[in-house]
Scaffold this active site. Sequence first.
Site, mmCIF file in Angstrom:
data_model
loop_
_atom_site.group_PDB
_atom_site.id
_atom_site.type_symbol
_atom_site.label_atom_id
_atom_site.label_comp_id
_atom_site.label_asym_id
_atom_site.label_seq_id
_atom_site.Cartn_x
_atom_site.Cartn_y
_atom_site.Cartn_z
ATOM 1 N N ASN A 1 0.836 -1.199 0.000
ATOM 2 C CA ASN A 1 0.000 0.000 0.000
ATOM 3 C C ASN A 1 0.868 1.244 0.000
ATOM 4 O O ASN A 1 2.052 1.193 0.317
ATOM 5 C CB ASN A 1 -0.928 -0.007 1.216
ATOM 6 C CG ASN A 1 -1.961 -1.112 1.130
ATOM 7 O OD1 ASN A 1 -2.504 -1.371 0.066
ATOM 8 N ND2 ASN A 1 -2.218 -1.777 2.235
ATOM 9 N N CYS A 2 0.243 2.350 -0.360
ATOM 10 C CA CYS A 2 0.891 3.648 -0.421
ATOM 11 C C CYS A 2 1.637 3.911 0.884
ATOM 12 O O CYS A 2 1.083 3.639 1.948
ATOM 13 C CB CYS A 2 -0.171 4.714 -0.668
ATOM 14 S SG CYS A 2 0.478 6.369 -0.783
ATOM 15 N N PRO A 3 2.838 4.374 0.844
ATOM 16 C CA PRO A 3 3.617 4.847 -0.303
ATOM 17 C C PRO A 3 4.621 3.833 -0.843
ATOM 18 O O PRO A 3 5.474 4.176 -1.651
ATOM 19 C CB PRO A 3 4.359 6.056 0.282
ATOM 20 C CG PRO A 3 4.687 5.602 1.678
ATOM 21 C CD PRO A 3 3.478 4.780 2.111
ATOM 22 N N ASP B 1 -2.688 -1.738 -5.285
ATOM 23 C CA ASP B 1 -3.267 -0.609 -4.549
ATOM 24 C C ASP B 1 -3.967 0.331 -5.529
ATOM 25 O O ASP B 1 -3.309 0.912 -6.397
ATOM 26 C CB ASP B 1 -2.161 0.130 -3.795
ATOM 27 C CG ASP B 1 -2.670 1.322 -3.001
ATOM 28 O OD1 ASP B 1 -3.900 1.503 -2.913
ATOM 29 O OD2 ASP B 1 -1.835 2.073 -2.474
ATOM 30 N N ASP C 1 -1.033 8.045 -7.727
ATOM 31 C CA ASP C 1 0.325 8.203 -7.199
ATOM 32 C C ASP C 1 1.363 8.161 -8.317
ATOM 33 O O ASP C 1 2.289 8.977 -8.337
ATOM 34 C CB ASP C 1 0.639 7.106 -6.177
ATOM 35 C CG ASP C 1 -0.154 7.239 -4.888
ATOM 36 O OD1 ASP C 1 -0.726 8.325 -4.645
ATOM 37 O OD2 ASP C 1 -0.203 6.258 -4.130
#
Length: 75
Positions: free
Chosen positions: A13-15, A40, A46
Amino acid sequence: MDFHKELDARGLNCPLPILKTKKALADMVTGQVLRVIATDPGAVRDFQAFAKQTGNELLALTDENKEFVFFMKRK
């Protein structure tokens, strides 16, 4: 599309997908293409923002069975 290196960011998941992409691109030379696979959904925006901020080119983006595949060209 041809690519020089592949990064599997599925399940991250981010980041983390962006951080791993940044590290992978740093090890590549100008003009080489990195293929990134991520799950994600936030990775789509992103990667678009990452390309604008860094100057690396987002060549393509596909969505295959809830997996996002990005092709990034090293600046």
